[in-house]
Write a protein that holds these residues in place. Structure first.
Motif, PDB file in Angstrom:
ATOM      1  N   TYR A 253       3.832 -25.604  -5.907  1.00 31.19           N
ATOM      2  CA  TYR A 253       3.905 -25.827  -4.475  1.00 31.19           C
ATOM      3  C   TYR A 253       4.249 -24.575  -3.681  1.00 31.19           C
ATOM      4  O   TYR A 253       3.782 -24.395  -2.576  1.00 31.19           O
ATOM      5  CB  TYR A 253       4.943 -26.921  -4.170  1.00 31.19           C
TER       6      TYR A 253
ATOM      7  N   ARG B  71       4.255 -28.921   3.611  1.00 33.48           N
ATOM      8  CA  ARG B  71       4.049 -29.256   2.196  1.00 33.48           C
ATOM      9  C   ARG B  71       5.334 -29.801   1.570  1.00 33.48           C
ATOM     10  O   ARG B  71       5.291 -30.676   0.701  1.00 33.48           O
ATOM     11  CB  ARG B  71       3.579 -28.021   1.433  1.00 33.48           C
ATOM     12  N   THR B  72       6.477 -29.279   1.994  1.00 31.99           N
ATOM     13  CA  THR B  72       7.754 -29.749   1.468  1.00 31.99           C
ATOM     14  C   THR B  72       7.976 -31.216   1.816  1.00 31.99           C
ATOM     15  O   THR B  72       8.382 -32.016   0.964  1.00 31.99           O
ATOM     16  CB  THR B  72       8.904 -28.891   2.029  1.00 31.99           C
TER      17      THR B  72
ATOM     18  N   TYR C 115       5.661 -33.291  -0.238  1.00 38.26           N
ATOM     19  CA  TYR C 115       6.162 -33.357  -1.617  1.00 38.26           C
ATOM     20  C   TYR C 115       7.293 -34.374  -1.716  1.00 38.26           C
ATOM     21  O   TYR C 115       7.325 -35.212  -2.627  1.00 38.26           O
ATOM     22  CB  TYR C 115       6.649 -31.971  -2.037  1.00 38.26           C
TER      23      TYR C 115
ATOM     24  N   HIS D  34       7.168 -38.079  -3.879  1.00 36.28           N
ATOM     25  CA  HIS D  34       8.074 -38.414  -4.980  1.00 36.28           C
ATOM     26  C   HIS D  34       9.066 -39.509  -4.586  1.00 36.28           C
ATOM     27  O   HIS D  34       9.525 -40.259  -5.455  1.00 36.28           O
ATOM     28  CB  HIS D  34       8.809 -37.157  -5.446  1.00 36.28           C
TER      29      HIS D  34
ATOM     30  N   TYR E 215      12.806 -34.809  -7.971  1.00 37.32           N
ATOM     31  CA  TYR E 215      12.557 -33.742  -7.001  1.00 37.32           C
ATOM     32  C   TYR E 215      12.861 -32.374  -7.619  1.00 37.32           C
ATOM     33  O   TYR E 215      13.719 -31.632  -7.142  1.00 37.32           O
ATOM     34  CB  TYR E 215      13.415 -33.954  -5.750  1.00 37.32           C
TER      35      TYR E 215
END
Length: 330
Positions: free
Chosen positions: A71, A96-97, A100, A104, A111
């Motif tokens: 990532y 993107r964080t 992500y 999850h 994580y």
């Protein structure tokens, strides 16, 4: 009075004359066209900038299969590759964080790279205040990474030393997860003293200073956090933890009520309604996830039909000392 630059019989040069009436209106279509071109150019430039920032991240990732981490690369390489556009790259990486985390959170709730991603975003954009606040809650409470959460909060405080919210988060994390009362007291006191701090900060600090080393502090913290946050995803996580904490409190109370019933009548109850009938408790509590509580006489266990698990509170020396009736010294 006559203007010294305009004498009788002399006119201003054409380039300095005010526009004749109707001239601006006559050129309005041209001006609108120019404005549209500028706006379109800005949009194109912004889109190109975002594509460039995304391309930087792609180019600096390791080859597929070399690492599980795909990532975000090392912030040093990203900063060099960004060619002065580190903030733009940080914005793309932050998106993107969040993606992500959401992925999850809805699946395995593992994580592995979340702390690293927050670290790199704040390396590229140290003034990303929202990232520090996010990390200070999600890393300790959801990802079970209190040390990483505290480290990012301290990183944020170096940028925003008068942010009462960051002081409040790091103070409670020190108290609850690290059993480190000295920095907890310092940061909670600092938060309460800063301008703009909400009154609940002082109330929470009072609970902790009064040696309320039990569920009350955690429940107060989560309740106020859920009410104060503007981030929907963050609020969802906090509400989940608050419900899990409530579930744990209910199960503990019902288990104790079953024990008292057994002690009083010499046998366990057939069901939990018997506790109410025998006036051991006044009423059954409402299950926070929409299920209900049941008792299994064969195992002696009380459980919830919702399938949810209670929040396992961090156990510290100070908390156990308090439970045993001993004083806790700050």
């Amino acid at each position: 009075m006559t203007n010294s630059n305009v004498t009788a019989g002399h006119q201003l040069p054409r380039s300095r004359r005010p526009p004749a009436a109707g001239t601006v209106h006559a050129h309005a279509p041209l001006l609108r066209s120019l404005a549209g071109i500028v706006m379109a150019g800005t949009a194109v430039a912004l889109a190109a900038g975002l594509r460039y920032a995304s391309g930087v991240l792609e180019q600096t990732q390791p080859p597929a299969g070399e690492h599980d981490f795909t990532y975000v690369p090392d912030s040093r390489f990203v900063r060099v590759a960004s060619l002065g556009h580190a903030s733009a790259v940080a914005d793309v990486l932050w998106f993107r964080t969040i993606s992500y985390f959401g992925l999850h959170y809805r699946s395995d709730r593992s994580y592995r790279w979340l702390a690293k991603m927050c670290e790199v975003v704040t390396d590229l954009d140290p003034r990303a205040q929202h990232v520090y606040r996010f990390a200070g809650v999600i890393l300790p409470w959801e990802a079970n990474l209190p040390d990483d959460g505290i480290a990012l909060l301290h990183k944020g405080l170096r940028q925003f030393p008068d942010d009462w919210y960051l002081h409040w988060l790091v103070g409670f994390n020190y108290y609850f997860f690290k059993d480190d009362l000295q920095p907890a007291a310092f940061h909670l006191g600092r938060a309460a003293a800063l301008p703009g701090a909400d009154p609940y900060v002082s109330r929470l600090a009072a609970i902790i200073y009064a040696q309320g080393v039990d569920n009350r502090a955690a429940e107060s913290f989560l309740t106020e956090l859920a009410a104060s946050t503007r981030d929907d995803s963050l609020r969802q996580v906090v509400q989940q933890r608050l419900h899990e904490l409530t579930l744990g409190r209910h199960l503990e109370a019902l288990t104790e009520a079953v024990r008292r019933y057994h002690e009083q009548f010499g046998q366990p109850p057939e069901n939990l309604d018997a506790l109410v009938t025998a006036a051991v408790i006044s009423a059954l509590p409402r299950e926070p996830f929409g299920g209900h509580y049941v008792f299994d006489p064969a195992t002696g266990a009380v459980r919830s039909t919702s399938g949810q698990s209670p929040l396992r509170l961090y156990t510290s020396k100070a908390r156990e000392q308090y439970r045993q009736g001993n004083p806790v010294h700050w």
